[in-house]
Design a protein around this motif. Structure first.
Motif, PDB file in Angstrom:
ATOM      1  N   THR A 423       3.960   0.765   0.262  1.00 41.16           N
ATOM      2  CA  THR A 423       2.945   0.815  -0.788  1.00 41.16           C
ATOM      3  C   THR A 423       2.900   2.192  -1.434  1.00 41.16           C
ATOM      4  OG1 THR A 423       1.584  -0.871   0.304  1.00 41.16           O
ATOM      5  CG2 THR A 423       0.485   0.562  -1.290  1.00 41.16           C
ATOM      6  N   ASN A 426       6.287   2.999  -3.343  1.00 46.45           N
ATOM      7  CA  ASN A 426       6.635   2.175  -4.496  1.00 46.45           C
ATOM      8  C   ASN A 426       5.554   2.094  -5.564  1.00 46.45           C
ATOM      9  OD1 ASN A 426       9.104   1.556  -3.241  1.00 46.45           O
ATOM     10  ND2 ASN A 426       8.198  -0.175  -2.135  1.00 46.45           N
ATOM     11  N   ASP A 427       4.315   2.416  -5.201  1.00 44.79           N
ATOM     12  CA  ASP A 427       3.223   2.415  -6.176  1.00 44.79           C
ATOM     13  C   ASP A 427       3.081   3.831  -6.746  1.00 44.79           C
ATOM     14  OD1 ASP A 427       0.856   2.368  -7.596  1.00 44.79           O
ATOM     15  OD2 ASP A 427      -0.250   1.212  -6.098  1.00 44.79           O
ATOM     16  N   SER A 429       1.065   5.230  -8.619  1.00 46.62           N
ATOM     17  CA  SER A 429      -0.262   5.813  -8.806  1.00 46.62           C
ATOM     18  C   SER A 429      -0.586   6.839  -7.723  1.00 46.62           C
ATOM     19  CB  SER A 429      -1.328   4.715  -8.818  1.00 46.62           C
ATOM     20  OG  SER A 429      -1.427   4.076  -7.551  1.00 46.62           O
ATOM     21  N   TYR A 430      -0.058   6.637  -6.500  1.00 47.82           N
ATOM     22  CA  TYR A 430      -0.329   7.599  -5.424  1.00 47.82           C
ATOM     23  C   TYR A 430       0.230   8.972  -5.790  1.00 47.82           C
ATOM     24  CZ  TYR A 430      -1.827   3.799  -2.350  1.00 47.82           C
ATOM     25  OH  TYR A 430      -2.508   2.736  -1.791  1.00 47.82           O
TER      26      TYR A 430
END
Length: 519
Positions: A423, A426-427, A429-430
């Protein structure tokens, strides 16, 4: 006799200015920190080394050996007994258990106070205290306040370095206020205490913090009284209130804004280098040779990863084995059974320097403030596994900011850990959130180190800077919050109300009495 040439005269002037002035302006500073938690000492030691680089004569006393050699810096290492193995095993079994923390408290407090006692009594430290040159300042850590009597021995002021946010027993050193309706308790696990239910939960948390402070000071008071007898030195309570300044390894961007007296200064990120040091060659090659980046895994200095329950260790190893990234793991023993080929083990790692490398994509950690600050500064997102103390609250704040995936240790399996890692990787936003907040964390009028150095020298220049001393530090709580004055005015108002009521009743009776007579 031939007169010196102009060039020789210029060189002589330069030598006098450079070397003569350096000797005249450099102060002698004694650092003392025997905390059983090495991460606490790292924060203070960063300041001590920088003071040495700036020409001061620095002596640092701690339990941990140093590999870095700095001019003007003398290191005295007095080993202490380790307490973290049993503590770590309990925390792995009962992660985030307030009861287990409470039960482990005597072990931690006893270890900390014994370290102060044994270190000061050691022949090496006694020789330092007898040196004729003396010292201009003592700098200690919060788990070493039994050593505050050193300031009286050396007749110099004291600065205390707090490795995290201020707790009640730290606030009491300088009389710093901490409104319980605004400032969340460390133990309550709250990121904010502003809501009604937050304030309700905060009350027992504050009570626990105060109770911890009472226990803590009872252990340190006993050690202090034995080391610094009352017939020759100030009492323990007087020594605590004579602290000139407290440095907090905290920054306003990482918590609720809070009030500070002038003698309490935020220096969040004190241990973070503006320019990272070169990495050890094997670690550098491991990081730079990782085509898919590196994941850094560390559970701090108090938890020994080798004490982890076998099923949890197997879940972590199974997860790492399937990743395409390379792993750097702070592992405390010589070997690891079934170690995957993509894992590099080291018992001690330059955490700040590793996180500064652009090929590090993720930090899996326990939620300590030092690691969070370093990750934020370098823009590295987190997977957080809180274990005890303030770690749940620290990670709850970061979770709101959107750059950590929090995974409870009790819920850790191969599936949950894999989901957490994928997560964050691949995301986008983090990564975006942490880089945006890194700009806020870095944007200051001075760096944390420049701030700490300025105030350190300021305290020495002004011989303890007593003009910054907050009067409330010498007042009992009922005077500090004017409870006695409020009680007085309540009594006055109550008396006035009774007098007015009595007068009104008398007037009414007199007004009615003629009518009764006429009837």
């Amino acid at each position: 006799m031939r007169a010196p040439s102009a060039a020789s005269a210029v060189c002589l002037v330069i030598l006098v200015v450079v070397f003569g002035d350096s000797g005249a302006s450099g102060y002698r500073i004694l650092g003392f920190n025997t905390s059983p938690s090495r991460s606490h000492v790292i924060v203070q030691d960063a300041l001590m080394k920088e003071l040495a680089r700036r020409g001061h004569q620095v002596t640092m006393i701690s339990p941990y050996k140093e590999s870095e050699s700095v001019p003007n810096y003398r290191k005295i290492t007095i080993p202490i007994e380790s307490w973290s193995k049993d503590f770590g095993s309990k925390m792995f079994t009962n992660s985030n258990s307030k009861l287990e923390m409470f039960k482990s408290m005597p072990l931690m407090l006893k270890a900390a106070s014994a370290a102060v006692n044994n270190t000061i009594r050691s022949p090496e430290v006694q020789r330092v205290l007898r040196e004729k040159e003396g010292f201009d300042l003592v700098i200690t850590g919060i788990m070493s306040d039994g050593a505050l009597g050193l300031a009286a021995v050396l007749n110099c002021p004291t600065i205390v370095v707090c490795p995290n946010t201020a707790m009640p027993f730290v606030n009491s050193m300088v009389g710093n206020p901490s409104p319980i309706g605004i400032i969340p308790s460390m133990m309550a696990g709250l990121s904010s205490a502003l809501t009604f239910w937050g304030r309700v939960v905060n009350i027992p948390g504050v009570f626990f913090d105060e109770l911890f402070g009472i226990f803590w000071m009872s252990y340190q008071r006993e050690v202090y009284s034995n080391l610094f007898p009352a017939d020759r030195y100030p009492s323990y309570d007087e020594a605590r209130k004579n602290v000139s300044m407290v440095f907090l390894n905290h920054h306003v961007s990482k918590g609720n804004p809070r009030p500070y007296v002038p003698a309490m200064v935020e220096v969040g990120g004190l241990q973070i280098k503006e320019t990272p040091s070169p990495l050890p060659e094997d670690i550098r090659k491991w990081i730079e040779g990782a085509d898919h980046g590196v994941i850094f895994f560390s559970l701090g200095t108090n938890l020994l990863s080798s004490s982890m329950p076998p099923e949890k260790l197997d879940a972590i190893l199974s997860t790492f084995r399937k990743l395409k990234q390379r792993i750097i793991w702070k592992w405390d023993s010589q070997d690891m059974p079934n170690k995957p080929d993509n894992v590099l083990l080291r018992d001690w790692l330059p955490q700040d320097d590793i996180l500064a490398h652009p090929n590090v994509r993720l930090f899996i950690m326990h939620g300590g403030l030092g690691g969070i600050a370093e990750s934020l500064f370098h823009g590295v997102p987190l997977v957080g596994i809180p274990m005890f103390g303030d770690q749940p609250a620290n990670l709850a704040k970061v979770e709101k900011e959107g750059w950590v995936y929090v995974l409870e240790f009790s819920d850790l399996t191969q599936q949950t850990l894999t989901r957490a890692i994928e997560t964050v990787l691949n995301d986008g936003s983090y990564k975006e959130n942490v880089q945006r907040l890194a700009q806020l964390y870095r944007d200051r009028p001075q760096t944390a180190m420049e701030t700490a150095v300025f105030w350190t020298e300021y305290v020495i220049r002004h011989r303890g800077a007593t003009h910054l001393r907050y009067p409330g530090v010498d007042m009992p709580i009922w005077e500090r919050y004017a409870l006695d004055a409020i009680a007085f005015w309540c009594a006055v108002i109550a008396a006035l109300c009774k007098f007015v009521a009595f007068t009104c009743r008398r007037c009414c009776r007199r007004a009615k009495s003629p009518k009764l007579k006429r009837q």
